[in-house]
Design a protein around this motif. Structure first.
Motif, mmCIF file in Angstrom:
data_model
loop_
_atom_site.group_PDB
_atom_site.id
_atom_site.type_symbol
_atom_site.label_atom_id
_atom_site.label_comp_id
_atom_site.label_asym_id
_atom_site.label_seq_id
_atom_site.Cartn_x
_atom_site.Cartn_y
_atom_site.Cartn_z
ATOM 1 N N ASN A 80 0.822 -1.046 -0.213
ATOM 2 C CA ASN A 80 0.061 -0.118 -0.163
ATOM 3 C C ASN A 80 1.462 1.950 -0.141
ATOM 4 O OD1 ASN A 80 -2.201 -1.618 0.349
ATOM 5 N ND2 ASN A 80 -2.146 -1.938 2.298
ATOM 6 N N TYR A 81 2.131 1.088 0.585
ATOM 7 C CA TYR A 81 3.179 2.192 0.192
ATOM 8 C C TYR A 81 4.056 2.173 -1.179
ATOM 9 C CZ TYR A 81 0.855 1.149 4.151
ATOM 10 O OH TYR A 81 0.345 1.083 5.407
ATOM 11 N N THR A 82 3.976 3.468 -1.494
ATOM 12 C CA THR A 82 5.102 3.332 -3.131
ATOM 13 C C THR A 82 6.455 3.476 -3.313
ATOM 14 O OG1 THR A 82 3.622 5.274 -4.107
ATOM 15 C CG2 THR A 82 5.538 5.125 -4.737
ATOM 16 N N PRO A 83 6.742 1.922 -3.189
ATOM 17 C CA PRO A 83 8.122 2.097 -3.040
ATOM 18 C C PRO A 83 9.067 2.707 -4.402
ATOM 19 C CG PRO A 83 7.297 0.268 -4.425
ATOM 20 C CD PRO A 83 6.192 0.663 -3.752
ATOM 21 N N PHE A 84 9.734 3.740 -4.200
ATOM 22 C CA PHE A 84 10.391 4.111 -5.657
ATOM 23 C C PHE A 84 11.879 4.357 -5.290
ATOM 24 C CE2 PHE A 84 9.742 6.695 -1.476
ATOM 25 C CZ PHE A 84 10.723 7.851 -1.431
ATOM 26 N N GLY A 85 12.738 3.881 -4.311
ATOM 27 C CA GLY A 85 13.880 4.486 -4.033
ATOM 28 C C GLY A 85 14.436 1.992 -3.601
ATOM 29 N N THR A 86 15.915 2.412 -3.599
ATOM 30 C CA THR A 86 16.879 1.470 -2.975
ATOM 31 C C THR A 86 17.684 1.949 -2.308
ATOM 32 O OG1 THR A 86 15.791 -0.362 -4.807
ATOM 33 C CG2 THR A 86 17.371 -0.738 -3.433
ATOM 34 N N VAL A 87 18.142 0.760 -1.357
ATOM 35 C CA VAL A 87 19.212 1.904 -0.127
ATOM 36 C C VAL A 87 20.585 1.510 -1.216
ATOM 37 C CG1 VAL A 87 20.233 2.442 1.772
ATOM 38 C CG2 VAL A 87 17.764 2.586 1.373
ATOM 39 N N SER A 88 21.705 2.037 -1.325
ATOM 40 C CA SER A 88 22.925 1.318 -1.459
ATOM 41 C C SER A 88 23.361 0.304 -0.091
ATOM 42 C CB SER A 88 23.737 2.722 -2.117
ATOM 43 O OG SER A 88 23.988 2.968 -0.433
ATOM 44 N N GLU A 89 24.567 -0.860 -0.950
ATOM 45 C CA GLU A 89 24.202 -1.159 0.276
ATOM 46 C C GLU A 89 25.718 -0.135 1.444
ATOM 47 O OE1 GLU A 89 28.137 -4.713 0.686
ATOM 48 O OE2 GLU A 89 27.465 -3.695 -1.581
ATOM 49 N N SER A 90 26.760 0.654 0.897
ATOM 50 C CA SER A 90 27.053 1.431 1.410
ATOM 51 C C SER A 90 25.471 2.292 2.584
ATOM 52 C CB SER A 90 27.679 2.110 1.422
ATOM 53 O OG SER A 90 27.015 3.211 0.525
ATOM 54 N N GLY A 91 24.942 2.932 2.261
ATOM 55 C CA GLY A 91 24.106 3.340 2.542
ATOM 56 C C GLY A 91 23.018 2.325 4.086
ATOM 57 N N MET A 92 23.247 1.274 3.197
ATOM 58 C CA MET A 92 22.513 -0.023 4.613
ATOM 59 C C MET A 92 23.348 -0.005 5.682
ATOM 60 S SD MET A 92 19.605 -1.123 3.317
ATOM 61 C CE MET A 92 19.606 -2.558 4.835
ATOM 62 N N LYS A 93 24.191 0.139 5.826
ATOM 63 C CA LYS A 93 25.396 -0.025 7.002
ATOM 64 C C LYS A 93 25.333 1.176 7.388
ATOM 65 C CE LYS A 93 29.245 -2.736 3.918
ATOM 66 N NZ LYS A 93 30.463 -2.144 3.971
ATOM 67 N N VAL A 94 24.791 2.285 7.276
ATOM 68 C CA VAL A 94 24.688 3.485 7.653
ATOM 69 C C VAL A 94 23.166 2.978 8.629
ATOM 70 C CG1 VAL A 94 23.995 5.718 7.777
ATOM 71 C CG2 VAL A 94 25.468 4.624 6.288
ATOM 72 N N LEU A 95 22.650 3.075 7.616
ATOM 73 C CA LEU A 95 21.157 2.067 8.528
ATOM 74 C C LEU A 95 21.280 1.419 9.839
ATOM 75 C CD1 LEU A 95 18.034 2.053 5.528
ATOM 76 C CD2 LEU A 95 18.362 3.910 7.561
ATOM 77 N N LYS A 96 21.756 -0.264 9.469
ATOM 78 C CA LYS A 96 21.858 -0.574 10.817
ATOM 79 C C LYS A 96 22.524 -0.266 11.867
ATOM 80 C CE LYS A 96 21.496 -4.723 7.165
ATOM 81 N NZ LYS A 96 22.247 -5.961 6.663
ATOM 82 N N LYS A 97 23.193 0.476 11.241
ATOM 83 C CA LYS A 97 23.633 1.705 12.881
ATOM 84 C C LYS A 97 23.438 2.193 13.399
ATOM 85 C CE LYS A 97 26.685 5.175 11.723
ATOM 86 N NZ LYS A 97 27.831 5.964 11.533
ATOM 87 N N LEU A 98 22.388 2.746 12.631
ATOM 88 C CA LEU A 98 21.367 3.434 13.550
ATOM 89 C C LEU A 98 20.962 3.135 14.584
ATOM 90 C CD1 LEU A 98 18.842 4.471 12.477
ATOM 91 C CD2 LEU A 98 20.500 5.076 10.562
#
Length: 282
Positions: free
Chosen positions: A233-251
């Protein structure tokens, strides 16, 4: 010796008590069921982000997120060291527009959004062809500095696993003054009612129970840092890069705070601020 009439009254009373108990049990089960629904549906998500738990997100422009199907409330985690830096100097600028911006992007081109955050840079490959009006809106807002110095106001680390951003008020109720339609809800990445890790999607006010709140996206969005059970139900409009995923998991590892009694938001323990957002055509 118990008379026949006394026995009849006794049986009638026992029957009444059983009925009352069944009604009490039914009400208790209903409350429990509703609590579970509200805690697992409310995204978007929440804001524009009606994330996975119905009613868990506040919608843009101060409206309660009708589709509380996107963000369940989270259990507060013990305090840990903040993994992020201090925000850059500057303040959020108040901006609002009466209508969606005119289409200016090239749908056939590749676009990237870079979020320079206090926790590290998060690069997002945007899906211009599949969600052109959403990407066009983000291109417009980022160009105006709309996201600069804004806090990511919500982290959900139970049921679904998302970070919600894009609200200048950091309350879950802010928006750009206009709404954009839902797009790309049949994206091939959304299988089995799961938004996979790395997905970036819009928050909205959709309520699956009433069918109301379609096409209510604004500026709030969520980043999925771990596969999350959510209906498409929620517009998927992008994909996080591998390096960005590391930042997400850190926070995300720093956990979330207890729910704010005024807004219901579970703010991340990490100080997640978007110092600057930039959309680039490549």
């Amino acid at each position: 010796m118990v008379s026949q009439e006394q026995r009849r009254r006794q049986l009638a009373r026992e029957k009444f008590l059983r009925q009352q108990q069944r009604r009490t049990d039914a009400r208790r089960k209903a409350r429990t069921r509703n609590a579970v629904i509200a805690s697992t549906v409310g995204v978007v998500l929440i804001g524009s982000l009606g994330l996975y738990t119905a009613g868990a997100f506040e919608g843009d422009d101060g409206k309660a997120n009708a589709g509380a199907e996107v963000t369940p409330s989270t259990t507060p985690t013990s305090k840990v060291p903040d993994p992020c830096e201090k925000p850059a100097k500057g303040k959020v600028e108040t901006m609002s527009w009466k209508k969606e911006p005119a289409m200016t992007i090239d749908k056939s081109a590749d676009y990237t959004m870079e979020l320079e955050t206090t926790c590290g840079d998060i690069d997002i490959a945007l899906k211009a062809e599949a969600a052109p009006r959403t990407v066009n809106s983000f291109n417009f807002l980022a160009g105006k500095g709309y996201f600069d110095h804004t806090k990511c106001h919500r982290l959900v680390d139970g049921g679904i696993f998302v970070l919600q951003c894009g609200d200048p008020t950091a309350s879950g109720s802010g928006g750009p003054g206009y709404t954009i339609p839902d797009e790309n809800l049949k994206d091939k990445s959304l299988k089995g009612d799961v938004y996979p890790a790395g997905t970036v999607a819009m928050a909205n006010q959709y309520n699956a129970q009433t069918g109301e709140g379609r096409d209510s996206g604004g500026s709030q969005f969520f980043l999925v840092y771990q596969d999350s059970p959510l209906p498409p139900n929620y517009t998927p409009f992008g994909t996080v890069s591998e390096s960005g995923m590391k930042v997400l998991k850190k926070l995300a590892a720093a956990g979330a705070q207890a729910a704010d009694p005024a807004t219901g938001n579970t703010a991340p323990n990490a100080t997640v601020v978007i110092n600057k957002a930039t959309v680039t055509k490549s």
